[in-house]
Design an enzyme around this catalytic site. Structure first.
Site, PDB file in Angstrom:
ATOM      1  N   GLY A   1      -4.863   0.676  -3.636  1.00 37.60           N
ATOM      2  CA  GLY A   1      -5.680  -0.194  -4.480  1.00 37.60           C
ATOM      3  C   GLY A   1      -6.079  -1.500  -3.838  1.00 37.60           C
ATOM      4  N   VAL A   2      -6.388  -1.459  -2.533  1.00 33.90           N
ATOM      5  CA  VAL A   2      -6.863  -2.658  -1.851  1.00 33.90           C
ATOM      6  C   VAL A   2      -8.166  -2.344  -1.132  1.00 33.90           C
ATOM      7  CG1 VAL A   2      -4.603  -3.694  -1.495  1.00 33.90           C
ATOM      8  CG2 VAL A   2      -5.500  -2.119   0.218  1.00 33.90           C
ATOM      9  N   GLN A   3      -8.979  -3.363  -0.977  1.00 38.18           N
ATOM     10  CA  GLN A   3     -10.162  -3.270  -0.134  1.00 38.18           C
ATOM     11  C   GLN A   3      -9.851  -4.067   1.119  1.00 38.18           C
ATOM     12  OE1 GLN A   3     -13.997  -4.854  -1.642  1.00 38.18           O
ATOM     13  NE2 GLN A   3     -14.643  -2.714  -1.613  1.00 38.18           N
ATOM     14  N   ILE A   4     -10.131  -3.481   2.272  1.00 32.47           N
ATOM     15  CA  ILE A   4      -9.656  -4.065   3.529  1.00 32.47           C
ATOM     16  C   ILE A   4     -10.783  -4.167   4.535  1.00 32.47           C
ATOM     17  CG2 ILE A   4      -7.229  -3.406   3.317  1.00 32.47           C
ATOM     18  CD1 ILE A   4      -7.845  -0.863   4.833  1.00 32.47           C
TER      19      ILE A   4
ATOM     20  N   ASP B   1     -13.449  17.129   5.598  1.00 33.40           N
ATOM     21  CA  ASP B   1     -14.485  18.131   5.892  1.00 33.40           C
ATOM     22  C   ASP B   1     -13.871  19.418   6.441  1.00 33.40           C
ATOM     23  OD1 ASP B   1     -16.949  19.276   5.952  1.00 33.40           O
ATOM     24  OD2 ASP B   1     -17.658  18.236   7.743  1.00 33.40           O
TER      25      ASP B   1
ATOM     26  N   HIS C   1     -18.359  21.383   4.571  1.00 33.15           N
ATOM     27  CA  HIS C   1     -19.800  21.351   4.291  1.00 33.15           C
ATOM     28  C   HIS C   1     -20.468  22.704   4.543  1.00 33.15           C
ATOM     29  CE1 HIS C   1     -20.352  20.268   8.698  1.00 33.15           C
ATOM     30  NE2 HIS C   1     -21.378  21.091   8.535  1.00 33.15           N
TER      31      HIS C   1
ATOM     32  N   GLY D   1     -25.410  25.629  12.805  1.00 38.16           N
ATOM     33  CA  GLY D   1     -24.738  26.925  12.790  1.00 38.16           C
ATOM     34  C   GLY D   1     -23.406  26.889  13.505  1.00 38.16           C
ATOM     35  N   ASN D   2     -23.190  25.882  14.383  1.00 39.71           N
ATOM     36  CA  ASN D   2     -21.905  25.738  15.069  1.00 39.71           C
ATOM     37  C   ASN D   2     -20.840  25.108  14.183  1.00 39.71           C
ATOM     38  OD1 ASN D   2     -23.651  25.563  17.931  1.00 39.71           O
ATOM     39  ND2 ASN D   2     -21.601  26.418  18.123  1.00 39.71           N
ATOM     40  N   SER D   3     -21.217  24.559  13.033  1.00 43.17           N
ATOM     41  CA  SER D   3     -20.248  23.901  12.163  1.00 43.17           C
ATOM     42  C   SER D   3     -19.083  24.821  11.842  1.00 43.17           C
ATOM     43  CB  SER D   3     -20.902  23.488  10.843  1.00 43.17           C
ATOM     44  OG  SER D   3     -21.491  22.232  10.946  1.00 43.17           O
TER      45      SER D   3
END
Length: 516
Positions: free
Chosen positions: A304-307, A174, A144, A246-248
């Protein structure tokens, strides 16, 4: 350059998230439909190591070793693109306007007025932090920090400014890798072992908060294994070392001067640091960085699953001894899971030789497998453990825990009562089908009413939910649903497992009989 939203009903700031060069800013995000808060994010259990102790005296030797390898990253955004949530500190909407008024008053020192053209240029420039992991100029930071940048500049600890090239980035973790060319080998900092971290260990956070210059803050590890719902691989280290915009991308180092985390996010109800920060563990980051250095992008495996999690009530309803595993609430048509024979109601307890205790374990395990690989899946299905072999596909989407969404209350009808659970059920009539926007082939029992003091309400059942299965058996009408619930109660089970269609999601909800 903004963070993902990570906590519901709270203001959350990315550590650089859109900090202007000339001043910090505040960003506010919320995750819709979530009840997540800091108090119910689980931490991992740790066993202390004999002899581990914090150092006495000054941290100066550690800082002298690590600080030269920490850099400031300045980015210019693409034309007409602005970091999400960014505001100019002098445009009348900044919290710093009030700060200056308190000290100078409305009639005191005049605030500088920045020309509109210059304001636009300032809004497109932001900064973050990073650290050098290879003397050839390889730098690690947050995704980011550089997301959407048209140009990237790195300022070394000695003040040298160098243009940077983006080698690779990964939004899901990220993380990003940059490269600069210098006329000499650059100072580096080495990776540490975050798995050895314990709650209470001392740590140092290094970065460039607010653009004031490289800064070191000290604190302890407050918790491990924080899941902030900002991505599929959340496993944050929580720290109390002060970190700010700013620490990112800056390093979190241990008492040996090794990188054990990457500072990424803060919890902030007021826009500033309140001593609750989060860092990506080094063991996770180092693997991702190695892949980014090689290929620039990462291909994730896809099942391909929703868990969703297996709660104690769910475990009791399906006969599991322990509430472990990932409960499959839906299977994508044509996906590797569908082709392998994985079914709705299956509990995945193992994948590729790894034990699956939580849904995020499965998400990470599948994502780490190269597309095209064949893996073995351990499944609990209707009281038995079976093994299924499945191919791992290639997709940009990862398995996720099922989200929930509300529906409007259906039209009144001749309902069937389920007194033990506090539900009023009715069949799907043409009017209800139209009102709830149900498909022509949708069958089940519609929840017409929910008693507020009964078990179904406590479990989160809502009017408008469509019950399509009970204890892993399909139901097509309110009468079938009533009969199935009654049979589950007579069998001595502590709870009954309902499969519910809610909006565009399909979820399991376990409702305990005892609470009815």
């Amino acid at each position: 350059m903004s963070p993902t939203s990570i906590l519901s009903r709270h203001r959350v700031a990315a550590l650089l998230g859109a900090a202007l060069i000339i001043s910090p800013v505040v960003i506010s995000f919320a995750q819709n439909g979530s009840n997540t808060n800091l108090s119910n994010v689980a931490a991992t259990t740790q066993t202390p190591v004999a002899g581990a102790a914090a150092p006495s005296g000054s941290f100066a030797p550690i800082v002298a070793t690590t600080k030269p390898a920490v850099v400031t990253i300045t980015t210019v955004m693409e034309a007409n693109r602005k970091p999400m949530g960014e505001v100019s500190p002098f445009d009348g909407n900044s919290p710093f306007d009030e700060y200056f008024r308190q000290f100078f008053g409305d009639q005191g020192m005049p605030m500088p007025k920045t020309p509109p053209q210059q304001q636009q240029q300032q809004r497109q420039q932001a900064l973050g932090s990073g650290f050098i992991v290879n003397a050839d100029g390889t730098i690690v930071t947050n995704n980011h920090v550089i997301d959407g940048a048209s140009s990237i500049k790195v300022t070394l600890d000695d003040g040298t400014e160098l243009p940077a090239k983006l080698v690779g980035h990964d939004a899901k973790n990220d993380l990003a890798v940059l490269k600069v060319k210098a006329d000499k080998p650059l100072p580096t900092i080495k990776w540490g072992d975050s798995n050895k971290l314990m709650t209470g260990d001392q740590v140092l956070a290094i970065g460039n908060p607010f653009g004031i210059g490289t800064t070191v803050t000290e604190g302890i590890v407050s918790a491990r294994g924080r899941d902030l719902h900002s991505g599929p691989f959340d496993d944050f280290i929580q720290i109390d070392a002060p970190i700010n915009h700013g620490n990112s991308g800056g390093p979190l180092v241990d008492i040996h001067g090794d990188v054990i985390g990457i500072n990424t996010a803060i919890y902030s109800p007021n826009g500033g640091s309140v001593g609750v920060g989060f860092a990506i563990p080094s063991d996770q980051a180092e693997k991702v960085v190695a892949k980014l250095e090689q290929g620039g992008n990462i291909e994730y495996g896809y099942l391909g699953v929703q868990i969703q999690p297996v709660t104690p009530d769910v475990a009791g309803a399906i006969g599991l001894d322990h509430p472990d595993g990932a409960l499959v609430s839906s299977v994508t048509q044509g996906s590797p899971a569908a082709k392998a024979g994985i079914e709705v109601g299956d509990v995945i307890t193992g994948f590729g030789g790894q034990q699956i205790k939580y849904p995020k374990d499965l998400s990470r395990a599948v994502a780490d497998v190269a597309p095209g690989t064949k893996e073995t899946v351990n499944i609990w299905r209707k009281g038995k453990t079976i093994q299924i072999s499945t191919d791992v596909g290639r997709n940009t989407e990862d398995t996720q825990t099922a989200s929930t969404g509300g529906q409007g209350k259906p039209s009144a009808g001749q309902g069937q009562g389920v007194p033990s659970l506090g539900l009023g059920l009715t069949d799907i009539t043409p009017n209800i089908r139209q009102e709830l926007n149900l498909a022509d082939n949708q069958h089940g029992a519609v929840v017409e009413r929910v008693s507020p003091d009964k078990a179904a309400s406590a479990a989160g059942i809502q009017p408008g939910d469509v019950i399509v299965g009970i204890d892993q058996t399909p139901v097509k009408s309110a009468r079938q649903a009533n009969q199935a619930i009654a049979e589950a109660g007579k069998s001595g089970k502590k709870s009954v497992l309902l499969l519910i269609d809610r909006g565009d999601q399909q979820i399991f909800v376990a409702v305990p009989f005892a609470a009815g």
